[in-house]
Design a protein around this motif. Structure first.
Motif, PDB file in Angstrom:
ATOM      1  N   ASN A   2      41.300  21.730  49.433  1.00 38.33           N
ATOM      2  CA  ASN A   2      40.023  22.414  49.589  1.00 38.33           C
ATOM      3  C   ASN A   2      38.990  21.523  50.274  1.00 38.33           C
ATOM      4  O   ASN A   2      38.118  22.020  50.978  1.00 38.33           O
ATOM      5  CB  ASN A   2      39.493  22.870  48.230  1.00 38.33           C
ATOM      6  N   TRP A  34      41.640  30.600  53.699  1.00 37.28           N
ATOM      7  CA  TRP A  34      40.738  29.979  52.724  1.00 37.28           C
ATOM      8  C   TRP A  34      39.318  30.524  52.889  1.00 37.28           C
ATOM      9  O   TRP A  34      38.624  30.799  51.913  1.00 37.28           O
ATOM     10  CB  TRP A  34      40.767  28.459  52.904  1.00 37.28           C
ATOM     11  N   GLY A  37      39.157  33.990  51.485  1.00 37.03           N
ATOM     12  CA  GLY A  37      39.131  33.941  50.024  1.00 37.03           C
ATOM     13  C   GLY A  37      37.767  33.555  49.494  1.00 37.03           C
ATOM     14  O   GLY A  37      37.304  34.086  48.482  1.00 37.03           O
ATOM     15  N   ALA A  38      37.098  32.640  50.194  1.00 33.27           N
ATOM     16  CA  ALA A  38      35.758  32.241  49.771  1.00 33.27           C
ATOM     17  C   ALA A  38      34.781  33.411  49.931  1.00 33.27           C
ATOM     18  O   ALA A  38      33.916  33.636  49.068  1.00 33.27           O
ATOM     19  CB  ALA A  38      35.287  31.034  50.583  1.00 33.27           C
ATOM     20  N   ARG A  40      35.621  36.547  49.782  1.00 28.67           N
ATOM     21  CA  ARG A  40      35.976  37.522  48.744  1.00 28.67           C
ATOM     22  C   ARG A  40      35.388  37.122  47.391  1.00 28.67           C
ATOM     23  O   ARG A  40      34.880  37.964  46.651  1.00 28.67           O
ATOM     24  CB  ARG A  40      37.507  37.622  48.671  1.00 28.67           C
ATOM     25  N   ARG A  41      35.447  35.813  47.088  1.00 29.22           N
ATOM     26  CA  ARG A  41      34.867  35.342  45.823  1.00 29.22           C
ATOM     27  C   ARG A  41      33.353  35.557  45.795  1.00 29.22           C
ATOM     28  O   ARG A  41      32.789  35.915  44.762  1.00 29.22           O
ATOM     29  CB  ARG A  41      35.212  33.876  45.592  1.00 29.22           C
ATOM     30  N   ASP A  44      32.814  39.203  45.168  1.00 31.33           N
ATOM     31  CA  ASP A  44      33.110  39.508  43.772  1.00 31.33           C
ATOM     32  C   ASP A  44      31.973  39.051  42.858  1.00 31.33           C
ATOM     33  O   ASP A  44      31.640  39.728  41.886  1.00 31.33           O
ATOM     34  CB  ASP A  44      34.415  38.845  43.341  1.00 31.33           C
ATOM     35  N   ASP A  45      31.385  37.894  43.160  1.00 26.96           N
ATOM     36  CA  ASP A  45      30.266  37.408  42.350  1.00 26.96           C
ATOM     37  C   ASP A  45      29.059  38.338  42.471  1.00 26.96           C
ATOM     38  O   ASP A  45      28.378  38.618  41.479  1.00 26.96           O
ATOM     39  CB  ASP A  45      29.884  35.985  42.763  1.00 26.96           C
ATOM     40  N   ARG A  82      39.026  47.641  41.230  1.00 25.24           N
ATOM     41  CA  ARG A  82      38.334  46.381  41.464  1.00 25.24           C
ATOM     42  C   ARG A  82      37.237  46.178  40.417  1.00 25.24           C
ATOM     43  O   ARG A  82      37.051  45.074  39.899  1.00 25.24           O
ATOM     44  CB  ARG A  82      37.738  46.362  42.863  1.00 25.24           C
ATOM     45  N   ILE A  86      37.161  43.014  37.774  1.00 28.57           N
ATOM     46  CA  ILE A  86      36.011  42.118  37.632  1.00 28.57           C
ATOM     47  C   ILE A  86      35.476  42.160  36.206  1.00 28.57           C
ATOM     48  O   ILE A  86      35.135  41.118  35.625  1.00 28.57           O
ATOM     49  CB  ILE A  86      34.926  42.489  38.662  1.00 28.57           C
ATOM     50  N   GLU A  89      37.916  40.152  34.028  1.00 22.14           N
ATOM     51  CA  GLU A  89      37.829  38.710  34.248  1.00 22.14           C
ATOM     52  C   GLU A  89      36.592  38.114  33.602  1.00 22.14           C
ATOM     53  O   GLU A  89      36.601  36.972  33.160  1.00 22.14           O
ATOM     54  CB  GLU A  89      37.800  38.402  35.744  1.00 22.14           C
ATOM     55  N   ARG A  90      35.507  38.876  33.548  1.00 21.98           N
ATOM     56  CA  ARG A  90      34.243  38.351  33.035  1.00 21.98           C
ATOM     57  C   ARG A  90      33.950  38.840  31.616  1.00 21.98           C
ATOM     58  O   ARG A  90      32.828  38.689  31.131  1.00 21.98           O
ATOM     59  CB  ARG A  90      33.124  38.720  33.988  1.00 21.98           C
TER      60      ARG A  90
END
Length: 175
Positions: A2, A34, A37-38, A40-41, A44-45, A82, A86, A89-90
């Protein structure tokens, strides 16, 4: 790894990405994966923040279906799965009033079969099959049932579907 991708991300304004990936011995597709993915994160946040706001506004009672409906009402097009992922996960969960019910509940008034009461189910020899599937055998007086309780081919276990033993039917004259 990373750190390498973060370095390429920071230096991509001064040097070409292809050159840096070649020098650092990193596949260019991995770097772009990568980055995706960043992104996407980060998305998602942002969605998790919206979900949390809606959940708190509902006094922590809304679950996935209502949160998804509220997001759709606010013109936020997002998949229900989705939203579910989420929230899982949280650890955001709604309130349910109904209890989980089991599909297989034992019958309270169940009684054992009368022909099995008092039968000995101990094995006569090691590795002997005691109980097997019920087999339906066509017979001239109707369909006969053969279970493997007393041993294969034992006439005690062959019965007509009305419950009469097949051995009794054999002695009756046929018409």
């Amino acid at each position: 790894m990373n750190d390498v991708y973060a370095f390429i991300e920071a230096e991509k304004t001064t040097h070409p990405v292809a050159l840096m990936c070649r020098l650092l011995k990193v596949a260019r597709s991995s770097f772009y994966s990568w980055m995706a993915g960043a992104a996407r994160r980060a998305a998602d946040d942002a969605l998790a923040h919206e979900i949390t706001v809606l959940h708190i506004a509902s006094r922590c009672t809304y679950g996935v279906p209502r949160i998804h409906a509220e997001l759709r009402r606010l013109d936020r097009r997002v998949n229900r799965k989705r939203v579910e992922q989420i929230m899982r996960e949280r650890d955001i969960c709604g309130v349910t009033r109904c209890k989980r019910r089991s599909l297989t509940r034992p019958a309270k008034k169940a009684v054992p079969a009368h022909d099995l009461i008092g039968r000995d189910f101990t094995a006569a020899a090691p590795e002997r099959k005691l109980v097997s599937d019920i087999t339906y055998i066509p017979h001239r007086r109707g369909l006969a049932v053969s279970g493997d309780l007393a041993g294969p081919g034992d006439p005690r276990d062959r019965r007509l579907l009305d419950g009469r033993p097949l051995a009794e039917c054999e002695t009756e004259p046929s018409s």
